[in-house]
Design an enzyme around this catalytic site. Structure first.
Site, mmCIF file in Angstrom:
data_model
loop_
_atom_site.group_PDB
_atom_site.id
_atom_site.type_symbol
_atom_site.label_atom_id
_atom_site.label_comp_id
_atom_site.label_asym_id
_atom_site.label_seq_id
_atom_site.Cartn_x
_atom_site.Cartn_y
_atom_site.Cartn_z
ATOM 1 C CD GLU A 20 -3.020 1.260 2.080
ATOM 2 O OE1 GLU A 20 -3.361 0.190 2.617
ATOM 3 O OE2 GLU A 20 -3.597 2.355 2.266
ATOM 4 C CG ASP A 71 -1.019 13.975 -0.831
ATOM 5 O OD1 ASP A 71 -1.943 13.878 0.002
ATOM 6 O OD2 ASP A 71 0.175 13.824 -0.528
ATOM 7 C CE LYS A 129 -4.451 26.274 -6.323
ATOM 8 N NZ LYS A 129 -3.621 27.041 -5.409
HETATM 9 C C1 LIG Z 1 -4.602 12.170 0.809
HETATM 10 S S1 LIG Z 1 -3.623 11.148 1.832
HETATM 11 C C2 LIG Z 1 -4.525 9.602 1.830
HETATM 12 C C3 LIG Z 1 -4.097 8.676 2.912
HETATM 13 C C4 LIG Z 1 -4.812 7.318 2.946
HETATM 14 N N1 LIG Z 1 -4.504 6.537 1.760
HETATM 15 C C5 LIG Z 1 -6.300 7.504 3.083
HETATM 16 O O1 LIG Z 1 -7.025 7.188 2.123
HETATM 17 O O2 LIG Z 1 -6.749 7.947 4.165
HETATM 18 C C6 LIG Z 1 -2.228 10.757 0.794
HETATM 19 C C7 LIG Z 1 -1.087 10.109 1.545
HETATM 20 O O3 LIG Z 1 -0.034 9.787 0.622
HETATM 21 C C8 LIG Z 1 1.202 10.051 1.257
HETATM 22 N N2 LIG Z 1 2.202 10.260 0.191
HETATM 23 C C9 LIG Z 1 2.370 11.360 -0.580
HETATM 24 N N3 LIG Z 1 3.386 11.200 -1.429
HETATM 25 C C10 LIG Z 1 3.877 9.955 -1.193
HETATM 26 C C11 LIG Z 1 4.944 9.207 -1.753
HETATM 27 N N4 LIG Z 1 5.709 9.705 -2.737
HETATM 28 N N5 LIG Z 1 5.191 7.966 -1.271
HETATM 29 C C12 LIG Z 1 4.413 7.450 -0.271
HETATM 30 N N6 LIG Z 1 3.383 8.115 0.283
HETATM 31 C C13 LIG Z 1 3.120 9.338 -0.167
HETATM 32 C C14 LIG Z 1 0.945 11.276 2.104
HETATM 33 O O4 LIG Z 1 1.889 11.417 3.144
HETATM 34 C C15 LIG Z 1 -0.466 11.002 2.603
HETATM 35 O O5 LIG Z 1 -0.465 10.319 3.839
#
Ligand SMILES: C[S@@+](CC[C@H](N)C(=O)[O-])C[C@H]1O[C@@H](n2cnc3c(N)ncnc32)[C@H](O)[C@@H]1O
Length: 240
Positions: A71, A145, A149
């Site tokens: 994941e 994320d 934009k």
């Molecule tokens: C919008 S959150 C969603 C978290 C979770 N999947 C949920 O649905 O509640 C996106 C997550 O992706 C992580 N993330 C962003 N860029 C990442 C990367 N390059 N590698 C691993 N995780 C990443 C962020 O730290 C964040 O916790």
């Protein structure tokens, strides 16, 4: 999520992350239990990329595992912990650079005795690079994320490079699951998958992507999105 900052990805010595990680690595101060878990439990569960390259992901686990699932961006780890608890014969790897999320997952591991989880507490991209070909059975990218934009879209986790890497590390017949509440990100992902050509979208009816399957628990981010009235899409792809 709160407004992300741009930070350089940290990397363990000799394992420098490529490019930039756009997101927070730290939020509020960790509580004493969380701090103990990060200091004492995390080192024993952390994925060693050199070991992964040399021996493959199944060797990360103390007991033989039937399959290995990954994941990416597990947030607070609700989905990852649920999958690990319901699939004890599967080895689960979670990648998440946000230490507060990692600490939450560690608490679930301790509370539920989840021995089948290993953690990469950093940018997932170097982890993907270190994984051997055809070494995973499932990958989850749930609510990455959104970067809505236009000028920020290049920061999205789904890119030509990552789709190529996911195809390389998934075995033929393996599954990629993706979810988003941002219609443009859903279109973006479908376009990248189509352009790659090595995956098949398994949906046959609209309900297949509008409704979350029973073996796919909800996440914290998803609950917030639904609470704000946004519809979510749940995509499953089979690696050809
Ligand atoms: C919008 S959150 C969603 C978290 C979770 N999947 C949920 O649905 O509640 C996106 C997550 O992706 C992580 N993330 C962003 N860029 C990442 C990367 N390059 N590698 C691993 N995780 C990443 C962020 O730290 C964040 O916790």
């Amino acid at each position: 999520m709160s407004k992300p900052m741009t930070t350089k990805a940290q990397a363990a010595p000799g394992e420098r992350s490529r490019g930039q990680l756009f997101g927070r690595r730290k939020g509020h101060r960790l509580r004493p239990r969380q701090l103990r878990l990060v200091e004492e439990m995390l080192p024993g569960l952390r994925v060693c990329l050199d070991g992964l390259r040399a021996h493959g992901p199944a060797a990360l686990f103390d007991r033989p595992v039937r399959e290995v699932w990954l994941e990416i961006g597990f947030g607070g780890g609700e989905h990852l912990a649920w999958q690990a608890a319901h699939n004890r014969d599967i080895g689960m790897i979670g990648a998440e650079p946000f230490v507060n999320g990692v600490a939450k997952l560690l608490a679930a591991i301790e509370d539920e005795g989840l021995g089948n989880i290993r953690i990469h507490d950093d940018d997932a991209r170097p982890l993907l690079e270190a994984l051997p070909d055809n070494s995973l059975d499932r990958v989850f990218v749930l609510f990455p994320d959104p970067w809505p934009k236009a000028r920020h879209r290049k920061r999205r986790f789904v890119s030509h490079e990552t789709v190529g890497e996911l195809h390389r590390i998934l075995r033929p017949g393996g599954t990629l699951r993706f979810a988003s509440d941002i219609a443009d990100y859903v279109r973006w992902t479908l376009a990248h998958i189509r352009a790659h050509g090595g995956f098949e979208w398994t949906a046959e009816h609209p309900r297949d992507w509008r409704e979350r399957p029973r073996d796919w628990p909800g996440t914290r981010y998803e609950a917030k999105a639904r609470g704000a009235g946004r519809r979510c899409a749940y995509l499953s792809f089979r690696r050809a």
